[in-house]
Motif scaffolding. Sequence first.
Motif, PDB file in Angstrom:
ATOM      1  N   LYS A 444       0.922  -1.018  -0.311  1.00  0.00           N
ATOM      2  CA  LYS A 444       0.083   0.234   0.326  1.00  0.00           C
ATOM      3  C   LYS A 444       1.208   1.142   0.193  1.00  0.00           C
ATOM      4  O   LYS A 444       1.854   1.402   0.616  1.00  0.00           O
ATOM      5  N   ALA A 445       0.568   2.287  -0.681  1.00  0.00           N
ATOM      6  CA  ALA A 445       0.806   3.898  -0.527  1.00  0.00           C
ATOM      7  C   ALA A 445       0.041   4.243  -0.679  1.00  0.00           C
ATOM      8  O   ALA A 445      -1.421   4.889  -0.946  1.00  0.00           O
ATOM      9  N   ASP A 446       0.363   5.443   1.167  1.00  0.00           N
ATOM     10  CA  ASP A 446      -0.519   6.675   1.487  1.00  0.00           C
ATOM     11  C   ASP A 446       0.113   7.810   1.152  1.00  0.00           C
ATOM     12  O   ASP A 446       1.416   8.147   1.282  1.00  0.00           O
ATOM     13  N   TYR A 447      -0.458   9.356   0.604  1.00  0.00           N
ATOM     14  CA  TYR A 447      -0.043   9.871   0.470  1.00  0.00           C
ATOM     15  C   TYR A 447      -1.685  11.529   0.869  1.00  0.00           C
ATOM     16  O   TYR A 447      -1.607  11.202   1.067  1.00  0.00           O
ATOM     17  N   GLU A 448      -0.553  12.316   1.573  1.00  0.00           N
ATOM     18  CA  GLU A 448      -1.079  13.628   2.477  1.00  0.00           C
ATOM     19  C   GLU A 448      -0.597  14.809   1.748  1.00  0.00           C
ATOM     20  O   GLU A 448       1.030  15.208   1.696  1.00  0.00           O
ATOM     21  N   LEU A 449      -1.557  15.715   1.797  1.00  0.00           N
ATOM     22  CA  LEU A 449      -0.872  16.918   0.760  1.00  0.00           C
ATOM     23  C   LEU A 449      -1.633  17.842   1.403  1.00  0.00           C
ATOM     24  O   LEU A 449      -3.129  18.181   1.027  1.00  0.00           O
ATOM     25  N   PRO A 450      -1.598  18.919   2.318  1.00  0.00           N
ATOM     26  CA  PRO A 450      -2.308  19.904   3.490  1.00  0.00           C
ATOM     27  C   PRO A 450      -2.527  20.726   1.920  1.00  0.00           C
ATOM     28  O   PRO A 450      -1.899  21.194   0.514  1.00  0.00           O
ATOM     29  N   GLU A 453      -4.258  26.572   5.118  1.00  0.00           N
ATOM     30  CA  GLU A 453      -4.291  26.855   6.606  1.00  0.00           C
ATOM     31  C   GLU A 453      -5.785  25.455   7.299  1.00  0.00           C
ATOM     32  O   GLU A 453      -5.161  24.654   8.377  1.00  0.00           O
ATOM     33  N   ASN A 454      -6.635  25.129   5.792  1.00  0.00           N
ATOM     34  CA  ASN A 454      -7.292  24.606   6.281  1.00  0.00           C
ATOM     35  C   ASN A 454      -8.430  23.242   5.982  1.00  0.00           C
ATOM     36  O   ASN A 454      -9.004  22.950   6.336  1.00  0.00           O
ATOM     37  N   SER A 455      -7.120  22.721   5.189  1.00  0.00           N
ATOM     38  CA  SER A 455      -8.275  21.463   4.397  1.00  0.00           C
ATOM     39  C   SER A 455      -6.474  20.874   3.809  1.00  0.00           C
ATOM     40  O   SER A 455      -5.388  21.254   4.260  1.00  0.00           O
ATOM     41  N   ARG A 456      -6.720  19.431   3.365  1.00  0.00           N
ATOM     42  CA  ARG A 456      -6.052  18.741   2.681  1.00  0.00           C
ATOM     43  C   ARG A 456      -6.635  17.216   2.526  1.00  0.00           C
ATOM     44  O   ARG A 456      -7.391  16.946   2.607  1.00  0.00           O
ATOM     45  N   ILE A 457      -5.989  17.162   1.267  1.00  0.00           N
ATOM     46  CA  ILE A 457      -5.959  15.863   0.301  1.00  0.00           C
ATOM     47  C   ILE A 457      -5.345  15.228   0.871  1.00  0.00           C
ATOM     48  O   ILE A 457      -4.188  14.768   1.479  1.00  0.00           O
ATOM     49  N   GLU A 458      -6.057  13.365   0.619  1.00  0.00           N
ATOM     50  CA  GLU A 458      -5.075  11.919   0.729  1.00  0.00           C
ATOM     51  C   GLU A 458      -5.562  10.750   0.253  1.00  0.00           C
ATOM     52  O   GLU A 458      -6.999  11.094  -0.806  1.00  0.00           O
ATOM     53  N   ALA A 502      -7.350  -1.608  -4.636  1.00  0.00           N
ATOM     54  CA  ALA A 502      -7.961  -0.650  -3.815  1.00  0.00           C
ATOM     55  C   ALA A 502      -7.857   1.191  -4.151  1.00  0.00           C
ATOM     56  O   ALA A 502      -6.622   1.430  -4.274  1.00  0.00           O
ATOM     57  N   GLY A 503      -8.704   2.337  -4.524  1.00  0.00           N
ATOM     58  CA  GLY A 503      -8.035   3.169  -4.449  1.00  0.00           C
ATOM     59  C   GLY A 503      -9.176   4.227  -3.606  1.00  0.00           C
ATOM     60  O   GLY A 503     -10.191   3.870  -3.769  1.00  0.00           O
ATOM     61  N   TYR A 504      -8.245   4.958  -2.671  1.00  0.00           N
ATOM     62  CA  TYR A 504      -9.155   5.647  -2.166  1.00  0.00           C
ATOM     63  C   TYR A 504      -8.576   7.548  -2.403  1.00  0.00           C
ATOM     64  O   TYR A 504      -7.638   7.568  -2.518  1.00  0.00           O
ATOM     65  N   LEU A 505      -9.322   8.024  -2.376  1.00  0.00           N
ATOM     66  CA  LEU A 505      -9.374   9.648  -2.620  1.00  0.00           C
ATOM     67  C   LEU A 505     -10.246  10.358  -0.883  1.00  0.00           C
ATOM     68  O   LEU A 505     -11.136  10.197  -1.641  1.00  0.00           O
ATOM     69  N   GLN A 506      -9.266  11.180  -0.521  1.00  0.00           N
ATOM     70  CA  GLN A 506     -10.153  11.895   0.786  1.00  0.00           C
ATOM     71  C   GLN A 506      -9.910  13.223   0.918  1.00  0.00           C
ATOM     72  O   GLN A 506      -8.598  13.747   0.168  1.00  0.00           O
ATOM     73  N   PHE A 507     -11.221  14.553   0.637  1.00  0.00           N
ATOM     74  CA  PHE A 507     -10.706  15.583   1.548  1.00  0.00           C
ATOM     75  C   PHE A 507     -11.675  15.990   2.826  1.00  0.00           C
ATOM     76  O   PHE A 507     -12.491  15.851   2.520  1.00  0.00           O
ATOM     77  N   LYS A 508     -10.118  16.453   3.269  1.00  0.00           N
ATOM     78  CA  LYS A 508     -10.740  16.794   5.058  1.00  0.00           C
ATOM     79  C   LYS A 508     -10.370  18.715   4.297  1.00  0.00           C
ATOM     80  O   LYS A 508      -9.709  18.954   3.841  1.00  0.00           O
ATOM     81  N   SER A 509     -11.393  19.725   5.459  1.00  0.00           N
ATOM     82  CA  SER A 509     -11.595  21.051   5.707  1.00  0.00           C
ATOM     83  C   SER A 509     -11.983  21.283   6.835  1.00  0.00           C
ATOM     84  O   SER A 509     -13.004  20.634   7.483  1.00  0.00           O
ATOM     85  N   LYS A 510     -11.914  22.846   6.607  1.00  0.00           N
ATOM     86  CA  LYS A 510     -13.012  23.315   8.032  1.00  0.00           C
ATOM     87  C   LYS A 510     -13.762  24.937   7.742  1.00  0.00           C
ATOM     88  O   LYS A 510     -12.639  25.526   7.139  1.00  0.00           O
TER      89      LYS A 510
END
Length: 835
Positions: A444-450, A453-458, A502-510
């Motif tokens: 598996k491979a996991d990548y995080e990109l901010p 200040e308030n958001s992140r892509i995984e 399997a592949g996934y894409l997630q977006f976090k923010s506030k």
Amino acid sequence: MNQTEIMSIITKKTLGLTFVLSAAAFAFGQEKVGVTGTIVDKSNQPVPYASVTFSNKTNKLYSDATLTDEKGQYQLELTPGNYDITLEAIDYKKSVTNKQITAAGNIGALSIEAEASATNLKTQDIQGVTITVATKPYKVELDKRTYDPSQDIVSKGGNLQDVLSNVPSVSVDTDGTVSMRGSSNVRFLINGKPSALLGIDDGANALQSIPADQIERIEVITNPSSKYEASGTAGILNIILKKSKKTGFNGSVIGTLGYLPQTNLNTNLSWRKGNLTWFLNGGGGYRESKNTNRNNAKFFNATLDSDRTFTGQESITNSNNSNYNASSGIVYDISDKTSVNASATVRTYESENIGSINYDYQFLKDPNSFVTRMNNGSNDNLAFQGDFGLDHKFDDKGQNLSLSVSLQSNRSYNDTFVNQTEDNVFQLDNAINQTTKNKTLVGKADYELPIGENSRIEAGYRLDVNQNVYDNDVLEKNPSSPDFFYKNLFTYNAYYREIFNAGYLQFKSKIGKLGYQLGLRNEYSQVDIKYSNLDYYTPNINNKKTYNNIFPSVFLSYEIAKDNQFLVNYSRRIDRPRSWFLIPNPSYTDNQNIFDGNIDLNPSYVDSYEFGYSISKGKFTVNPTLYYRHSSDDVKMLVYSDFVGAFHTKPINLGSDDRYGLDLNFNWDATKWLKFLGNVDLFGYKTTGISDAPELSGRPLSFEGSGFSTRARLTSTFKIDKTFSFQLQGFYRGAQKSENQTRNDMYALNFGASKTIWDGNGTVSFNIQDIFNTRAMRSTTTTADFSRESYMQWQPRQFAVSLTYRFKQGEKIEQPKRKKDVNANATGDDQQGPM
């Protein structure tokens, strides 16, 4: 004695024991005094959120620590004595002073000096400050809940199964089956990955082979996000094993003695110097167990051709098992931004089982018949796992890449010899030999990109290859045949392989106080099944199944104030059939109770919704969660009787299953000497489906049913002083009813005590599991052909004494603090990789 009388006795004994322990707590409580003070800088300005540690010069058990508030003030209670006071804060130099504490009062202002270059440093580059304050055993985060077993006295010296029995929202049945909110389709992970340590199909035995002392925490993920694999419709239990973060050489050893006879000896060792960390965990143990199973069935449609009117069955199996495990690994920091890790784990499990099954048959016209099957079996299991990983930080803003690969293998030999007599006359012998081999690859491979200040892509990718090979031989000898011959239907070879990408894409923010996380996961799986037996009329099977599914998830949080927030989430999950659920005839130990696989079984799917609230006020934390879960193509167990009166159980896809309820967890430090950890699950259920399977001979079997039930657990910890604690734990599971089955309620009470010795370097613990020996499962199944009452007790009352010794405890260091997640989702452990 009826159930009401039993409950009355238990209640009286429980209350009596509680009053005794409470009185003891008051009698032996350690006298303390209230101490207050202020931390200021050289300009006499208050320093907020500084760490203040009081280290007792005579006995470190009296040491304590706290944080200053926004005004630089603190308060805590201490035993009078001489203390070294250590002050630490971000952007300030560490300071140590000494004071004699004699009475309650304010000790005045203590000064701390700013770092000379503090203004040139980024906050996230500062090393984390370690504070040795008491931690709460249960913590709520955005997409999971975390349980810390270190304060669990009841399971000291036990194993993973004992720990899981104490985890909120989790239940362990008498046969070792683990469930969450009433569903047993739980996905187990170790350090974020599937593991060979948990065996192939020997779930309960595997759980018993992982020592409780090697578990750092358990993550309870009731509604996993798209970042996690979609398997496990009830949720995921992620077992995080210990890996020391202390400098130098550190370790601990724990030994346990108990009855029913059990012995365990386990050790945790680690060494850290410079860029290299090495750890070794290992040990072994011996345990005996006793399994009691009774089934009494009345038949309604007896005829002269099949004239059995009653079958009474009692099965008692005495087992002894030994297990050994060793895990070793290294972590090497190539640079400040890049590290590599490698680890290897081996586990062995051996058991011997001696049991008897006695049948009492009654017929229309013939006299009663008594049949006895004597079983003598053994199991030899060997598991290996190797893990490799690389972690790289592109910058200090949170852009990270994690790569890992896991290679696993598991081999299991099961041999059973059965001697059957009827009315004390030899009837037959069975020799059953089964070999199961498993090989697994997980990459598996996991990548995080901010983003700002308030958001992140995984994002991430995962490949799973899982292969099982079964070789099963069943032989029989009877009076008409002096030699063994094969039972053709049950002698088979089977091959199972599943590959899924399997592949996934997630977006976090506030946005203001509203945090959100949107995710999408795609899984493409291919299942190959090959099966052949010696029966002439059974065709060989060469089946291929493919599934491609999209799994969305939505998580929302709204923070009203600090430690006060609402949580709303949705996710879609899949329940993939277990490999041995698909094999037509996987078991034959008991020829009157046979489990049949189903090659046509397909996955079921679950849509899960949760609405939760979490608030922490001082010494009280409460987390109520409303949930609703809808399962389509639900897997149900079809129970039927064949033409000779044997009972068969077969999994089928049928109808739907709805679960809804309130899952309430709370933690309350009521007084200095009394703490409570509780969980109450009030849930309703509704199942649909009427089967007209050919096995039922034209008598449809209904699974329709609805009702309401409860599960509750309360753990009370009585702290006599800093060295001595008691713990009482009560468990209750309410009755459940469907149209053709009723499960009775069940309850149990456990007790534990722990005493710290040798100036804090040792701990002696004592516990009793199931004090009143009431933990047994009772149910009644009714069909058009029969009514069967069942009773099962996996393990009777038992107790254990354990001794822990800790040596060379170096100073704990932390990795640089990561920037706080904008969604209040705590950062993952460096051993965790959820993909």
